[in-house]
Motif scaffolding. Structure first.
Motif, PDB file in Angstrom:
ATOM      1  N   GLY A 323      61.214  -0.880  48.395  1.00 54.66           N
ATOM      2  CA  GLY A 323      60.743   0.163  47.311  1.00 54.66           C
ATOM      3  C   GLY A 323      61.898   1.096  46.839  1.00 54.66           C
ATOM      4  N   GLY A 324      63.010   0.566  46.703  1.00 62.83           N
ATOM      5  CA  GLY A 324      64.400   1.341  46.383  1.00 62.83           C
ATOM      6  C   GLY A 324      64.641   0.883  44.512  1.00 62.83           C
ATOM      7  N   THR A 325      65.645   1.669  44.256  1.00 61.95           N
ATOM      8  CA  THR A 325      66.217   1.470  42.862  1.00 61.95           C
ATOM      9  C   THR A 325      67.622   0.930  42.935  1.00 61.95           C
ATOM     10  OG1 THR A 325      67.110   3.534  42.770  1.00 61.95           O
ATOM     11  CG2 THR A 325      64.942   3.234  42.120  1.00 61.95           C
ATOM     12  N   VAL A 326      67.992  -0.007  41.972  1.00 64.15           N
ATOM     13  CA  VAL A 326      69.192  -0.508  41.774  1.00 64.15           C
ATOM     14  C   VAL A 326      70.195   0.129  41.129  1.00 64.15           C
ATOM     15  CG1 VAL A 326      70.676  -2.672  41.016  1.00 64.15           C
ATOM     16  CG2 VAL A 326      68.125  -2.778  42.027  1.00 64.15           C
ATOM     17  N   LEU A 327      71.248   0.582  41.400  1.00 65.44           N
ATOM     18  CA  LEU A 327      72.415   1.214  40.834  1.00 65.44           C
ATOM     19  C   LEU A 327      73.781   0.680  40.723  1.00 65.44           C
ATOM     20  CD1 LEU A 327      71.882   4.685  42.631  1.00 65.44           C
ATOM     21  CD2 LEU A 327      71.013   3.937  40.350  1.00 65.44           C
ATOM     22  N   PRO A 328      74.250   0.505  39.402  1.00 63.27           N
ATOM     23  CA  PRO A 328      75.677  -0.464  39.385  1.00 63.27           C
ATOM     24  C   PRO A 328      76.694   0.409  39.816  1.00 63.27           C
ATOM     25  CG  PRO A 328      74.466  -0.400  37.182  1.00 63.27           C
ATOM     26  CD  PRO A 328      73.846   0.323  38.203  1.00 63.27           C
ATOM     27  N   ALA A 329      77.510  -0.229  40.416  1.00 66.46           N
ATOM     28  CA  ALA A 329      78.527   0.367  41.022  1.00 66.46           C
ATOM     29  C   ALA A 329      79.939  -0.493  40.868  1.00 66.46           C
ATOM     30  CB  ALA A 329      78.460   0.730  42.405  1.00 66.46           C
ATOM     31  N   GLY A 330      80.736  -0.676  39.806  1.00 70.56           N
ATOM     32  CA  GLY A 330      81.974  -1.345  39.673  1.00 70.56           C
ATOM     33  C   GLY A 330      81.201  -3.035  39.657  1.00 70.56           C
ATOM     34  N   LYS A 331      81.887  -3.839  40.393  1.00 71.86           N
ATOM     35  CA  LYS A 331      81.527  -5.137  40.441  1.00 71.86           C
ATOM     36  C   LYS A 331      80.229  -5.461  41.281  1.00 71.86           C
ATOM     37  CE  LYS A 331      85.443  -6.712  41.899  1.00 71.86           C
ATOM     38  NZ  LYS A 331      86.590  -7.577  42.441  1.00 71.86           N
ATOM     39  N   PHE A 332      79.855  -4.277  41.743  1.00 75.57           N
ATOM     40  CA  PHE A 332      78.614  -4.401  42.913  1.00 75.57           C
ATOM     41  C   PHE A 332      77.333  -3.769  42.316  1.00 75.57           C
ATOM     42  CE2 PHE A 332      82.396  -5.215  45.274  1.00 75.57           C
ATOM     43  CZ  PHE A 332      82.037  -6.318  46.205  1.00 75.57           C
ATOM     44  N   PHE A 333      76.234  -4.071  43.032  1.00 72.90           N
ATOM     45  CA  PHE A 333      74.880  -3.189  42.712  1.00 72.90           C
ATOM     46  C   PHE A 333      74.431  -2.557  44.045  1.00 72.90           C
ATOM     47  CE2 PHE A 333      75.710  -6.758  39.766  1.00 72.90           C
ATOM     48  CZ  PHE A 333      75.422  -6.146  38.612  1.00 72.90           C
ATOM     49  N   ARG A 334      74.294  -1.316  43.860  1.00 74.39           N
ATOM     50  CA  ARG A 334      73.590  -0.626  45.205  1.00 74.39           C
ATOM     51  C   ARG A 334      72.237  -0.388  45.082  1.00 74.39           C
ATOM     52  NH1 ARG A 334      77.280   4.732  45.897  1.00 74.39           N
ATOM     53  NH2 ARG A 334      76.813   4.818  43.746  1.00 74.39           N
ATOM     54  N   VAL A 335      71.740  -0.591  46.351  1.00 73.41           N
ATOM     55  CA  VAL A 335      70.156  -0.323  46.371  1.00 73.41           C
ATOM     56  C   VAL A 335      70.028   0.904  47.036  1.00 73.41           C
ATOM     57  CG1 VAL A 335      68.033  -1.138  47.059  1.00 73.41           C
ATOM     58  CG2 VAL A 335      69.396  -2.661  46.254  1.00 73.41           C
ATOM     59  N   ARG A 336      69.341   1.823  46.496  1.00 76.64           N
ATOM     60  CA  ARG A 336      69.084   3.227  47.333  1.00 76.64           C
ATOM     61  C   ARG A 336      67.519   3.677  47.208  1.00 76.64           C
ATOM     62  NH1 ARG A 336      73.147   7.455  45.440  1.00 76.64           N
ATOM     63  NH2 ARG A 336      72.719   8.350  47.381  1.00 76.64           N
ATOM     64  N   ILE A 337      67.122   4.303  48.099  1.00 75.73           N
ATOM     65  CA  ILE A 337      65.782   4.889  48.348  1.00 75.73           C
ATOM     66  C   ILE A 337      65.804   6.355  48.183  1.00 75.73           C
ATOM     67  CG2 ILE A 337      63.607   4.776  49.573  1.00 75.73           C
ATOM     68  CD1 ILE A 337      64.569   2.314  51.222  1.00 75.73           C
ATOM     69  N   GLY A 338      65.273   7.257  47.286  1.00 74.98           N
ATOM     70  CA  GLY A 338      65.259   8.305  47.229  1.00 74.98           C
ATOM     71  C   GLY A 338      64.508   9.213  48.215  1.00 74.98           C
ATOM     72  N   ALA A 339      64.889  10.215  48.616  1.00 73.52           N
ATOM     73  CA  ALA A 339      63.698  11.075  49.752  1.00 73.52           C
ATOM     74  C   ALA A 339      64.045  12.354  49.413  1.00 73.52           C
ATOM     75  CB  ALA A 339      64.149  10.741  50.962  1.00 73.52           C
ATOM     76  N   ALA A 340      62.803  13.217  49.313  1.00 74.27           N
ATOM     77  CA  ALA A 340      62.952  14.794  48.988  1.00 74.27           C
ATOM     78  C   ALA A 340      63.267  15.406  50.420  1.00 74.27           C
ATOM     79  CB  ALA A 340      61.708  15.193  48.483  1.00 74.27           C
TER      80      ALA A 340
END
Length: 366
Positions: A323-340
């Motif tokens: 249930g995360g989001t994909v963020l481009p980072a150079g040649k890679f793609f990061r997956v992060r989950i936001g939390a308040a």
């Protein structure tokens, strides 16, 4: 000279001898034909052969029957492999079966090792064109994991006849990250932020000047810096003593008036006003101890760093799982989950680890 009567007896003897010799010749032909046919079925996997030590590019390799073999390295094309899903290895018994995993995609297949090799270069395993195609590899030097397994006879029979065995489950991104670190193509776990950012962008980290110690604003993600200890004198100062009153000159003595006659009333003595005492200065209140500033409260949001992927498809797959989001980072793609909040971040971290992403970690949102 034999008589005509004996000729039929000789003919019968020759026919009987020929009839007895025919089955023996036929049986001998069957035995010779069966010996010439190659082995098939489970017998084709035995006996396993090791062979003598040999050298490749100055390095000596000694074949050994290692049951729990598990190594990472690079896969190269096998020039000797013609068809089927087969490969070459330098030390494992021949034949044997291994699972080969592509570290860039996580795809895993079953391969039958049938030859010695590769005989040049630093490759860990050489794969036939069919194995490379099933694994989805096109390059001549791809990072892989090779793990020896004992598959069922049904899958062994498929590989012996040149067919594909069922593809294995994809390796989770967390394990792929650990295998890449083992191979040395990713930095160690929990590096400094600038090193991790440089690794994701594919560049070398630049030297950062030392940051002076200073109070941080409310809501920053980093831990509070140690401040120099300042000793303050909190003992209240004593109030100043009031000055002593100055001496006042006594009033001059007044001569007593003459006593009047008995008939006249005696007037009262005039009242002499006494000087008022000097007003004492009010004591100043003792200064209150200086209040120390309250520690800055921690605020801001959180994020769970699930992992970094070389392809967007793998990153989107991981994002759907957690249930995360994909963020481009150079040649890679990061997956992060936001939390308040921190509690939400801990819950998201547990969800990521249960999904197989063992390297997930909590970060403060920028």
């Amino acid at each position: 000279m034999k008589s005509a009567a004996s000729r039929p007896a000789l003919l019968r003897t020759a026919l009987i001898a020929a009839a007895c010799a025919t089955p023996l010749l036929a049986f001998g032909g069957l035995v010779h034909t069966a010996a010439a046919q190659p082995l098939s079925g489970p017998a084709a996997d035995y006996p396993m052969v090791l062979g003598a030590p040999f050298a490749v590019d100055g390095v000596t390799y000694t074949p050994a029957d290692t049951l729990n073999y598990d190594a990472v390295g690079y896969a190269v094309p096998d020039s000797a492999g013609e068809g089927g899903i087969s490969g070459s290895h330098r030390t494992l018994p021949l034949p044997c079966y291994v699972e080969v995993t592509a570290l860039d995609s996580g795809r895993t297949i079953l391969v039958r090792l049938e030859r010695r090799g590769p005989m040049q270069g630093d490759g860990l395993v050489a794969l036939s064109p069919g194995a490379l195609a099933q694994l989805g590899l096109t390059g001549a030097h791809a990072p892989v994991r090779v793990r020896r397994v004992n598959p069922p006879e049904v899958e062994r029979a498929l590989l012996r006849t040149g067919q594909h065995a069922p593809q294995r489950m994809d390796t989770p991104p967390g394990l792929l990250t650990a295998l890449k670190r083992k191979l040395g193509i990713l930095p160690p776990a929990d590096p400094r932020p600038e090193v991790l950012a440089a690794a994701l962008a594919g560049t070398a980290p630049t030297a950062q000047p030392p940051v002076p110690t200073a109070p941080r604003p409310v809501g920053t993600a980093s831990a509070p810096q140690a401040r120099p200890v300042t000793t303050r004198n909190t003992t209240p100062m004593p109030a100043p003593r009031p000055p002593l009153p100055s001496p006042v000159a006594s009033p001059p003595k007044v001569a007593a008036p003459p006593k009047p006659a008995a008939s006249a009333p005696v007037p009262p003595k005039p009242a002499v006003a006494k000087p008022a005492p000097a007003a004492k200065p009010e004591p100043k209140p003792a200064p209150k101890p200086e209040a120390k500033p309250a520690a800055a409260s921690t605020g801001g949001g959180y994020a769970v760093q699930v992992g970094a992927f070389s392809t967007r498809a793998n990153a989107e797959k991981a994002a759907r799982e957690v249930g995360g989001t994909v963020l481009p980072a150079g040649k890679f793609f990061r997956v992060r989950i936001g939390a308040a909040s921190q509690d939400q971040a801990k819950a998201a971290l547990g969800k990521a680890k249960r999904a197989g992403y063992a390297d997930a970690q909590i970060q403060r949102a920028p």
